[in-house]
Design an enzyme around this catalytic site. Structure first.
Site, short mmCIF file in Angstrom:
data_model
loop_
_atom_site.label_atom_id
_atom_site.label_comp_id
_atom_site.label_asym_id
_atom_site.label_seq_id
_atom_site.Cartn_x
_atom_site.Cartn_y
_atom_site.Cartn_z
N MET A 1 0.83 -1.20 0.00
CA MET A 1 0.00 0.00 0.00
C MET A 1 0.87 1.26 0.00
SD MET A 1 -3.40 -0.89 2.14
CE MET A 1 -2.71 -0.68 3.76
N GLU B 1 11.97 -0.19 5.02
CA GLU B 1 12.91 -1.29 4.75
C GLU B 1 12.25 -2.67 4.80
OE1 GLU B 1 16.64 -0.97 6.96
OE2 GLU B 1 16.42 1.20 6.78
N HIS C 1 9.23 -3.40 3.55
CA HIS C 1 8.73 -3.61 2.18
C HIS C 1 9.90 -3.90 1.23
CE1 HIS C 1 5.53 -0.68 3.68
NE2 HIS C 1 4.81 -1.71 3.32
N VAL D 1 11.11 -7.31 9.41
CA VAL D 1 12.23 -6.37 9.54
C VAL D 1 11.89 -5.39 10.67
CG1 VAL D 1 13.59 -4.60 8.37
CG2 VAL D 1 12.83 -6.62 7.11
N ARG E 1 2.55 2.64 9.67
CA ARG E 1 1.78 3.33 10.71
C ARG E 1 2.67 3.84 11.85
NH1 ARG E 1 -2.36 -0.66 9.02
NH2 ARG E 1 -4.12 0.56 8.26
P1 AMP Z 1 1.43 -3.00 3.49
O1 AMP Z 1 1.94 -1.95 2.58
O2 AMP Z 1 1.38 -2.61 4.92
O3 AMP Z 1 0.14 -3.61 2.99
O4 AMP Z 1 2.49 -4.17 3.45
C1 AMP Z 1 2.88 -4.76 2.22
C2 AMP Z 1 3.69 -5.98 2.50
O5 AMP Z 1 4.84 -5.64 3.26
C3 AMP Z 1 2.92 -7.03 3.32
O6 AMP Z 1 3.21 -8.32 2.79
C4 AMP Z 1 3.51 -6.87 4.69
O7 AMP Z 1 3.46 -8.05 5.47
C5 AMP Z 1 4.94 -6.51 4.36
N1 AMP Z 1 5.58 -5.83 5.50
C6 AMP Z 1 5.14 -4.72 6.15
N2 AMP Z 1 5.96 -4.42 7.17
C7 AMP Z 1 6.93 -5.36 7.19
C8 AMP Z 1 8.07 -5.60 8.02
N3 AMP Z 1 8.36 -4.82 9.04
N4 AMP Z 1 8.84 -6.67 7.73
C9 AMP Z 1 8.55 -7.49 6.68
N5 AMP Z 1 7.50 -7.30 5.86
C10 AMP Z 1 6.69 -6.27 6.11
#
Ligand code: AMP
Length: 283
Positions: free
Chosen positions: A30, A35, A37, A176, A187
């Site tokens: 999104m 880091e 992502h 991470v 967030r």
């Molecule tokens: P989001 O943009 O929050 O929907 O996340 C996109 C992808 O990044 C999802 O597969 C999340 O699980 C992954 N993601 C978000 N934060 C982390 C993190 N700290 N470590 C590893 N993957 C993450």
């Protein structure tokens, strides 16, 4: 690197790659990339020939009163970051093209999407499963990378891909963390300095629970208690849930026999943070 909001463009691009015999890896996000992502992009780049990153703030996975409107956006920085890691395309569709007026489908993955975030955010995983099905249909990736931070989301997508025979390899990426242990999240930007400091206790609590398990404790209620007790030092954190579950089915587990996932959601002020840790029994 190609940046496009056009479904047709991205789908033609991916199909031309496939015709050349190249494999396609998808990283759905999104945006507001950090880091965490970027580690997904690196994993996708190491395991496929052409990486596509989708950036789409999916309204159907937000509930009423959630942070859809204020969700952070940083598309230019995001594109620069993923290009540097070797992504070949960024897909940034418009909400009205993804969900035209006559859009009528909802993908519901039963069982695994219940409990935990499924209870706390009704409809959330229907939104996630629906958007991932749409993205999978457009990109037709050979593999897609999801973070273990969103452990229930990963389990939902795995179940869906298996049930619908989608022939996409789902790759799980480790969480991470910031230097103090807080799991990276878009967030985290919402947190004041005080909340940010307290939020690092979440990771401390998870590790305290795992430590207890490593000393031989098998009773999951005591692991959950260790997590909750650890957070008592904080004044502005409140635990929404702390559950011990099977990492694939998300069914509750009371006694450690196999792998157990301790999954938590904590409010830091009004910001909801999720995190988890895998606990392996001693062999
Ligand atoms: P989001 O943009 O929050 O929907 O996340 C996109 C992808 O990044 C999802 O597969 C999340 O699980 C992954 N993601 C978000 N934060 C982390 C993190 N700290 N470590 C590893 N993957 C993450």
């Amino acid at each position: 690197m190609i940046v496009t909001g056009s479904e047709r463009r991205i789908s033609e691009l991916c199909s031309s790659w496939r015709k050349e015999g190249l494999t396609v890896g998808l990283v759905p996000t999104m945006g507001a990339l950090h880091e965490g992502h970027l580690s997904l992009v690196e994993i996708a780049a190491a395991s496929s020939d052409r990486v596509v990153v989708s950036i789409f703030i999916n309204p159907t996975q937000f509930g009423p009163g959630e942070d859809l409107e204020m969700y952070p956006r940083s598309i230019d920085d995001d594109c620069r970051a993923v290009e540097a890691l070797g992504a070949f395309a960024v897909f940034t569709p418009d909400v009205n093209t993804v969900y035209p007026d006559d859009f009528s489908t909802e993908v519901h993955v039963a069982g695994v999407s219940q409990g935990l975030c499924g209870t706390a955010r009704p409809g959330h995983f229907d939104g996630v499963a629906t958007i991932c099905t749409i993205l999978f249909g457009i990109v037709k990736p050979d593999l897609a990378v999801f973070g273990m931070k969103d452990a229930q989301q990963l389990a939902v997508i795995r179940r869906m891909v298996t049930d619908l025979r989608l022939e996409i390899e789902i790759v799980a990426a480790p969480i991470v963390r910031e230097p103090d242990g807080l799991a990276m999240s878009s967030r985290n930007k919402y947190l004041s300095a005080e909340l940010r400091e307290e939020a690092s206790l979440i990771h401390g609590g998870l590790f305290a629970a795992r430590q207890l398990a490593l000393t031989g404790e098998k009773d999951c209620s005591l692991l959950r208690k260790a997590f909750i007790d650890h957070l008592r030092k904080a004044h502005m954190l409140s635990v929404q849930y702390a559950e011990t579950v099977d990492p694939y089915t998300m069914l509750k587990i009371d006694k450690i026999e196999n792998r157990v996932l301790l999954a938590v959601a904590v409010f830091a002020g009004t910001t909801r943070l999720i995190d988890n840790i895998l606990i392996e029994p001693e062999v």
